[in-house]
Write a protein that holds these residues in place. Structure first.
Motif, short mmCIF file in Angstrom:
data_model
loop_
_atom_site.label_atom_id
_atom_site.label_comp_id
_atom_site.label_asym_id
_atom_site.label_seq_id
_atom_site.Cartn_x
_atom_site.Cartn_y
_atom_site.Cartn_z
N SER A 69 51.11 43.95 63.67
CA SER A 69 50.17 42.80 63.72
C SER A 69 49.43 42.95 65.09
CB SER A 69 50.73 41.49 63.72
OG SER A 69 51.34 40.76 64.72
N LYS A 97 44.90 40.17 58.57
CA LYS A 97 45.23 38.66 57.90
C LYS A 97 45.83 38.61 56.67
CE LYS A 97 41.56 35.37 58.07
NZ LYS A 97 40.29 34.92 57.75
N ILE A 98 45.75 39.55 55.73
CA ILE A 98 46.44 39.65 54.67
C ILE A 98 47.94 39.91 54.71
CG2 ILE A 98 46.71 41.13 52.25
CD1 ILE A 98 43.84 41.50 52.30
N HIS A 100 49.80 39.54 57.43
CA HIS A 100 50.64 38.94 58.60
C HIS A 100 50.13 37.30 58.48
CE1 HIS A 100 50.61 43.11 60.20
NE2 HIS A 100 51.88 43.03 59.72
N SER A 101 49.31 36.83 57.83
CA SER A 101 48.85 35.63 57.95
C SER A 101 48.44 35.08 59.04
CB SER A 101 49.87 34.58 57.26
OG SER A 101 50.16 34.95 55.99
N ASP A 103 44.91 34.98 62.08
CA ASP A 103 43.59 35.33 62.09
C ASP A 103 43.27 35.57 63.72
OD1 ASP A 103 40.75 35.04 62.13
OD2 ASP A 103 40.82 33.33 60.57
N VAL A 120 53.39 33.80 61.89
CA VAL A 120 52.43 33.57 60.76
C VAL A 120 51.89 32.16 60.98
CG1 VAL A 120 54.57 32.56 59.94
CG2 VAL A 120 52.93 33.11 58.32
N GLY A 121 50.44 32.04 60.39
CA GLY A 121 49.66 31.05 60.67
C GLY A 121 49.05 30.66 61.84
N GLN A 137 54.86 30.71 65.67
CA GLN A 137 54.30 30.27 64.28
C GLN A 137 53.44 29.24 64.38
OE1 GLN A 137 57.70 30.25 64.73
NE2 GLN A 137 58.64 28.66 63.58
#
Length: 219
Positions: A69, A97-98, A100-101, A103, A120-121, A137
């Motif tokens: 990531s 983004k796809i 590892h979720s 941004d 994540v997130g 996270q």
């Protein structure tokens, strides 16, 4: 730095992922050397055992999601800075983004060394970032009413913590789980709890915070 699958296969790996997700795209090969140099600077101070092989050599695996990531962020940012290729930068950012979720937009300037664990997130928006940022996270850094945070060195964001707006975060700061800082100033060498404007700030001895942060970085 040793790349687990080798540089040529890494290039093919990324290109195949981009093609599978978005159709034919430009080759990432021109940006790989600079990206790997940035990753090496970032990874070499990380104390996680995953960043070393059995011989204790610096090691990058595209199959380690935290490492990959960060690699994809640096790749998208490098394409933006030296390639002036908005489409390619955008789809590499979107791939991150796809997969590892996360941004982490390619235009933001993340520092030379920073780290993640279960990111994540997480959302990293416009802010001034410094070395030693580490996040777990669900963490968010972003704007409020056109104002953006300034983050000092060695700031650790634990799960689901948030920093927004005209916030100034000092160095050697631990932001506790679930904390929300908005338009607030946090001094150096402290632990922060709660939610603005009713934060609880526990000042700590610098040596104590240095010891806590030494678990993350080897400098």
């Amino acid at each position: 730095m040793i790349v687990e699958i080798g540089k040529a296969d890494l290039i093919n790996h990324v290109n195949r992922q981009l093609t599978n997700m978005f159709g034919p795209s430009d080759d990432v090969e021109p940006y790989i050397n600079v990206t790997l140099q940035k990753c090496e600077k970032c990874f070499q101070v990380n104390k996680s055992s995953y960043y070393r092989n059995d011989q204790q050599e610096l090691f990058f695996s595209p199959y380690h999601s935290g490492q990959y990531s960060i690699f994809l962020y640096y790749l998208s940012n490098t394409i933006h800075l030296i390639g002036n290729n908005k489409k390619l930068a955008s789809i590499v950012y979107y791939l991150n983004k796809i997969l590892h979720s996360v941004d982490w937009y390619y235009e933001i300037r993340l520092p030379e060394y920073w780290g993640v664990e279960h990111p994540v997130g997480s959302v990293l928006g416009k802010a001034k970032y410094s070395n030693g940022l580490f996040l777990y996270q669900g963490c968010t850094i972003g704007g409020n009413k056109g104002k953006y945070p300034v983050i000092g060195e060695n700031v650790i964001l634990y799960a689901n913590s948030t920093i927004l707006g005209d916030s100034k975060i000092g160095s050697n700061v631990l932001v506790s789980t679930g904390t929300i800082i908005k338009d607030d100033t946090i001094p150096d060498n402290c632990i922060v709890f709660g939610q603005s404007p009713n934060l609880i700030i526990k000042n700590k001895d610098k040596n104590y915070l240095d010891l806590m942060i030494s678990h993350f970085w080897s400098i």
